[in-house]
Enzyme design. Sequence first.
Site, PDB file in Angstrom:
ATOM      1  N   HIS A 127       0.814  -1.218   0.000  1.00 56.27           N
ATOM      2  CA  HIS A 127       0.000   0.000   0.000  1.00 56.27           C
ATOM      3  C   HIS A 127       0.850   1.272   0.000  1.00 56.27           C
ATOM      4  O   HIS A 127       0.354   2.352  -0.327  1.00 56.27           O
ATOM      5  CB  HIS A 127      -0.987  -0.004   1.183  1.00 56.27           C
ATOM      6  CG  HIS A 127      -0.391   0.321   2.521  1.00 56.27           C
ATOM      7  ND1 HIS A 127      -0.059  -0.641   3.444  1.00 56.27           N
ATOM      8  CD2 HIS A 127      -0.066   1.502   3.096  1.00 56.27           C
ATOM      9  CE1 HIS A 127       0.425  -0.074   4.526  1.00 56.27           C
ATOM     10  NE2 HIS A 127       0.446   1.217   4.335  1.00 56.27           N
ATOM     11  N   ASP A 157       0.125  -7.585   1.559  1.00 53.88           N
ATOM     12  CA  ASP A 157       0.548  -6.184   1.626  1.00 53.88           C
ATOM     13  C   ASP A 157       2.069  -6.054   1.656  1.00 53.88           C
ATOM     14  O   ASP A 157       2.618  -5.218   2.370  1.00 53.88           O
ATOM     15  CB  ASP A 157      -0.065  -5.471   2.832  1.00 53.88           C
ATOM     16  CG  ASP A 157      -0.073  -3.949   2.652  1.00 53.88           C
ATOM     17  OD1 ASP A 157       0.187  -3.480   1.529  1.00 53.88           O
ATOM     18  OD2 ASP A 157      -0.310  -3.238   3.647  1.00 53.88           O
ATOM     19  N   SER A 231       4.729   2.592   7.876  1.00 56.55           N
ATOM     20  CA  SER A 231       4.378   1.422   7.073  1.00 56.55           C
ATOM     21  C   SER A 231       5.563   0.966   6.232  1.00 56.55           C
ATOM     22  O   SER A 231       6.205   1.769   5.550  1.00 56.55           O
ATOM     23  CB  SER A 231       3.206   1.745   6.147  1.00 56.55           C
ATOM     24  OG  SER A 231       2.026   1.904   6.877  1.00 56.55           O
TER      25      SER A 231
END
Length: 462
Positions: A127, A157, A231
Amino acid sequence: MKITKFIIPLVLGLAGGLIAYFIADNFGSKTIQPTLQHQIVGPVVHKSENDVLNDSAGPVDLRMAAKKTVPAVVNVMTVQMRKEYYGNPLEFWFGGVQPQMREVPRNMGIGSGVIITEDGYIITNNHVIDRSDKVMVTLNDKREFEAKVIGTDPDTDIALLKIDANGLQPIEYGNSDDVVLGEWVLAVGNPYNLTSTVTAGIISAKARQLGGKMNLESFLQTDAAVNPGNSGGALVNAKGELIGINTAIQSPTGSYSGYSFAVPVNVARKVVSDLKEYGKVQRAMIGIKMQELTPALAKEYKLKEQSGIYVAEVIPGGAAEKAGVKVGDVILQLNGYEAKTFAQLQEQLAQYTPGNTVQMTLSRDGKEKVADVVLQNSYGDVSLKTGSGILGAEVQPLTQAERYRYRLNKGVKITDLKNGKLKSAGLTEGYIIVKINDMVIYDSEDLERALKAAGDEGVFVT
């Protein structure tokens, strides 16, 4: 006389105090030294769970883990481009001069990544780089590189990047299967573009499901502070070994509010290895339909086991049927690791490749049984699929800009076309495949399934 009465008690008192101090200093308990500012007291980690539980608690110094990890964590900046026209409109209307077109940044995003090889391979989250036109990586020493996206896996992911560099300091892999609750961890990343930020916490839960869009959900949960920009960053143990890729937070505000979640490194490691070697992830299947057992279901099915994975259906010709698994069996372990929930079973399966053999511990009629299961792929065989092309074509899902431009929410675009059936049928590079016969196509796997289902018969391409 009065002076003598005053002096004698004073002398005796001083002598008694000196004697008491001497006894306490030589025979009493020593003073406990205060904990160092950067030292955190907690359980000894990096061993098997039994070793940890049987060992005595001791100090865990996280400074060395931070020192080892920070150079291996990078800043990932993504750019989405848009086209704009420029020039003098009067020249267009009255002079016949065509306006010029250029690409300019539209959106920019930030995230983190982890160096895993000396020659520039980097793990990050899908993402973070999804739908980006350009990916820039900044190392801890401030050097900047444009990164190539080697492959992505939305189901976990995870994405794999490559920069043109050598002599980098890669992180050391740990083993996420051996992580235990209460173990101290560090989260390292670039929250809010604050580079090389280190936060500490403990493992709060394992095999956590969040109910999101990913097909594989089995996260490590920690209370280490993670915010937007973290992230793709590293979750490491007290040895500085990578045990997870920081991926998500659960928050009503979008910022850290107590818990964060990381993809276990054993899963991430297998995914990037597949992306590097095959261009796509090799999914392993056992070929069953299942239910997560609860005490209520156990009572309904009259089972001795109160927890586990209940085998509701065995797929004909699948891996489980070939291994002798039967409806009513309860799965307890996979290769010695507990697999009593969907998340636990998914996490273990995600570490294996079609063709691998795993030992499945089952409960059947109240007795334990071990079955050797040869895992299969989603097509029911043990072959490994590569990203080298489908009938001579390389395809990829449409970008967000292409979906908007063509008013489509589905389809794959042919990016490279070699000799094969699709080229022979008149298709060219840039062609968008929306359907094969009546099957809607969203990605390359849909395309492969549709073509395999058609067999040797002709297909209608939309």
